[in-house]
Design a protein around this motif. Structure first.
Motif, PDB file in Angstrom:
ATOM      1  N   LYS A  48       0.863  -1.175   0.000  1.00  0.00           N
ATOM      2  CA  LYS A  48       0.000   0.000   0.000  1.00  0.00           C
ATOM      3  C   LYS A  48       0.905   1.232   0.000  1.00  0.00           C
ATOM      4  N   VAL A  49       0.684   2.154  -0.951  1.00  0.00           N
ATOM      5  CA  VAL A  49       1.530   3.342  -1.065  1.00  0.00           C
ATOM      6  C   VAL A  49       0.666   4.595  -1.117  1.00  0.00           C
ATOM      7  N   THR A  50       1.332   5.736  -0.918  1.00  0.00           N
ATOM      8  CA  THR A  50       0.666   7.026  -1.073  1.00  0.00           C
ATOM      9  C   THR A  50       1.451   7.847  -2.079  1.00  0.00           C
ATOM     10  N   GLY A  51       0.814   8.861  -2.610  1.00  0.00           N
ATOM     11  CA  GLY A  51       1.511   9.708  -3.572  1.00  0.00           C
ATOM     12  C   GLY A  51       0.673  10.891  -3.976  1.00  0.00           C
ATOM     13  N   GLU A  52       1.270  11.761  -4.812  1.00  0.00           N
ATOM     14  CA  GLU A  52       0.598  12.964  -5.280  1.00  0.00           C
ATOM     15  C   GLU A  52       0.347  12.866  -6.779  1.00  0.00           C
ATOM     16  N   VAL A  53      -0.870  13.233  -7.185  1.00  0.00           N
ATOM     17  CA  VAL A  53      -1.210  13.196  -8.600  1.00  0.00           C
ATOM     18  C   VAL A  53      -0.407  14.285  -9.329  1.00  0.00           C
ATOM     19  N   ARG A  54       0.458  13.813 -10.266  1.00  0.00           N
ATOM     20  CA  ARG A  54       1.303  14.753 -11.007  1.00  0.00           C
ATOM     21  C   ARG A  54       0.603  15.256 -12.273  1.00  0.00           C
ATOM     22  N   SER A  55      -0.021  14.352 -12.984  1.00  0.00           N
ATOM     23  CA  SER A  55      -0.699  14.739 -14.219  1.00  0.00           C
ATOM     24  C   SER A  55      -1.842  13.775 -14.514  1.00  0.00           C
ATOM     25  N   ILE A  56      -2.772  14.265 -15.309  1.00  0.00           N
ATOM     26  CA  ILE A  56      -3.946  13.466 -15.687  1.00  0.00           C
ATOM     27  C   ILE A  56      -3.995  13.351 -17.197  1.00  0.00           C
ATOM     28  N   VAL A  91     -10.136  12.311  -9.682  1.00  0.00           N
ATOM     29  CA  VAL A  91      -9.036  13.007  -9.009  1.00  0.00           C
ATOM     30  C   VAL A  91      -8.694  14.292  -9.760  1.00  0.00           C
ATOM     31  N   LYS A  92      -7.852  15.122  -9.111  1.00  0.00           N
ATOM     32  CA  LYS A  92      -7.331  16.316  -9.786  1.00  0.00           C
ATOM     33  C   LYS A  92      -5.849  16.440  -9.451  1.00  0.00           C
ATOM     34  N   VAL A  93      -5.135  17.164 -10.246  1.00  0.00           N
ATOM     35  CA  VAL A  93      -3.693  17.328 -10.044  1.00  0.00           C
ATOM     36  C   VAL A  93      -3.439  17.923  -8.658  1.00  0.00           C
ATOM     37  N   GLY A  94      -2.453  17.313  -7.962  1.00  0.00           N
ATOM     38  CA  GLY A  94      -2.114  17.775  -6.618  1.00  0.00           C
ATOM     39  C   GLY A  94      -2.780  16.979  -5.517  1.00  0.00           C
ATOM     40  N   ASP A  95      -3.755  16.136  -5.847  1.00  0.00           N
ATOM     41  CA  ASP A  95      -4.413  15.311  -4.826  1.00  0.00           C
ATOM     42  C   ASP A  95      -3.438  14.331  -4.200  1.00  0.00           C
ATOM     43  N   GLU A  96      -3.510  14.178  -2.884  1.00  0.00           N
ATOM     44  CA  GLU A  96      -2.792  13.110  -2.193  1.00  0.00           C
ATOM     45  C   GLU A  96      -3.709  11.897  -2.152  1.00  0.00           C
ATOM     46  N   ILE A  97      -3.250  10.782  -2.672  1.00  0.00           N
ATOM     47  CA  ILE A  97      -4.103   9.593  -2.748  1.00  0.00           C
ATOM     48  C   ILE A  97      -3.358   8.380  -2.223  1.00  0.00           C
ATOM     49  N   GLY A  98      -4.128   7.326  -1.926  1.00  0.00           N
ATOM     50  CA  GLY A  98      -3.567   6.047  -1.545  1.00  0.00           C
ATOM     51  C   GLY A  98      -3.913   5.020  -2.606  1.00  0.00           C
ATOM     52  N   ALA A  99      -3.063   3.979  -2.725  1.00  0.00           N
ATOM     53  CA  ALA A  99      -3.318   2.950  -3.743  1.00  0.00           C
ATOM     54  C   ALA A  99      -2.524   1.699  -3.410  1.00  0.00           C
ATOM     55  N   TYR A 100      -2.885   0.591  -4.026  1.00  0.00           N
ATOM     56  CA  TYR A 100      -2.129  -0.650  -3.921  1.00  0.00           C
ATOM     57  C   TYR A 100      -1.247  -0.806  -5.152  1.00  0.00           C
TER      58      TYR A 100
END
Length: 393
Positions: A18-26, A61-70
């Motif tokens: 399980k990781v977290t990250g920031e949306v860079r681009s869509i 989502v939108k750019v800059g969102d902090e999200i979690g994912a597997y």
């Protein structure tokens, strides 16, 4: 070198993590994520962005969102010594949703969810993933058209969870049942004998009508439907009719409520005031026989008693020797008591007989002054009074 590269690149983050990250681009069909602590960028395909169907990644989502994912897969480019994490935000959302729903199920809690789609078999709702409310669990009442539910936020209980088969079943009916039970208990506690309330005809039987008085059904026996004789409840009321009823009795332990429609209606005796008078000779129909006389209906719902001594100039042992229910007869009114709803009648007073004296005034007075509410079963003493001691068999 290749083995060393593979080992060094994937030791920090592995498939299933399980990781977290920031949306860079869509992009059109995917989202690029800067993975926290990762050596590569992450990609979330549009199909893995949400537990619900979306037409564009921008819907989730939108750019800059902090999200979690597997991390579902790691793709390595050995030639360029780089790689990409393939991620699923949907998988994480589904896991969180199941954890939440399981907690609600274990604690028998109520949740709220918005109806996202109306389908043939029920309702699709958003509970962090796709939930389903089957038609049979939508309401305690029969509902033919579910279209009005679309877009509504409903109170639901979790009925069934199966994460392996992606199955989430919910019930609105269970919430209604709890509310109805509470409402029913409150109503039972508030009801008192003599109360006049509004209700709706819920169902009919051969012995009466059941009236819904607000989540509780009470019975109006066929004898309490109208002042006049009723053969079948269908002759008087129809399912769905709004009616006014009087509470005759309440058994709160067994939840049995006896009601009357008749007691809320004007008495037919009130309508005869001024229409019939003592001494009038009128037509009537024999309604029923008793061992002490015959009851004759002179108007729908209005019956008077012809005492056995007032049936014939000749001595008779039982009214049945002379009369049959349904017979049309002429009667003379000997007395009327509107307040106690009693009328004393005579058949023999309408018949010629030169050798017979006037009708028995004592018998008439005894009947009119009787306080016995069970008219079908008055005692001879109630009817005759002191005259019994001189009666010869």
């Amino acid at each position: 070198m290749t083995e060393e590269f593979n080992e060094s690149m994937i030791n920090d983050i592995k498939e299933g993590d399980k990781v977290t990250g920031e949306v860079r681009s869509i992009e059109d069909k995917q989202v690029i994520v800067d993975v926290n602590g990762g050596k590569f960028s992450g990609i979330i395909p549009i199909s893995q962005l949400s537990t619900h169907h979306i037409d564009s990644p921008n819907d989730a989502v939108k750019v800059g969102d902090e999200i979690g994912a597997y991390v579902t897969k790691i793709e390595l480019d050995e030639e360029n010594e780089t790689g990409t994490y393939i991620l699923s935000k949907r998988q994480l959302e589904t896991e969180k949703s199941y954890e939440f729903l399981q907690q609600q199920l274990d604690n028998n809690e109520t949740i709220e969810a918005k109806v996202t789609e109306v389908v043939k078999g029920g309702l699709v709702v958003d509970v962090g993933q796709r939930g389903f409310v089957p038609a049979s669990l939508i309401s305690t009442d029969f509902i033919e058209d579910f279209s009005d539910f679309e877009g509504q936020v409903l109170k639901l209980k979790v009925e069934e969870l199966d994460s392996e088969n992606n199955r989430v079943i919910l019930s609105r009916k269970a919430v209604e049942e709890v509310a109805n039970a509470q409402k029913k208990d409150e109503l039972l506690q508030s009801l008192n004998e003599g109360d006049v309330i509004e209700g709706k005809v819920a169902r009919l039987t051969n012995f009466g009508a059941f009236i819904d008085i607000g989540g509780v059904d009470g019975l109006v026996h066929v004898s309490e439907l109208a002042h006049e004789h009723v053969k079948s409840p269908e002759d008087v009321v129809t399912i769905g009719d709004a009616v006014k009823v009087k509470v005759k009795s309440v058994d709160k332990d067994s939840e049995r409520i006896s009601l009357s429609i008749k007691d809320t209606l004007p008495s037919p005796f009130e309508s005869i005031q001024g229409q019939f008078n003592e001494g009038d000779v009128i037509e009537g129909k024999v309604a029923r026989l008793a061992n002490f006389g015959a009851f004759v209906e002179i108007k729908p719902g209005v019956q008077g008693l012809v005492h056995i001594s007032e049936i014939s100039h000749q001595h008779i042992g039982t009214p049945g020797e002379v009369l049959t229910p349904g017979d049309d007869v002429s009667v003379k009114i000997l007395g009327i008591d509107i307040e106690n709803e009693r009328i004393s009648l005579s058949i023999k007073a309408t018949l010629p007989n030169e050798d017979v004296a006037e009708s028995d005034d004592a018998t008439t007075k005894a009947y009119l002054s009787s306080n016995d509410e069970e008219e079908d079963n008055p005692t001879l003493g109630d009817v005759f009074g002191d005259k019994l001691k001189d009666f010869k068999f």
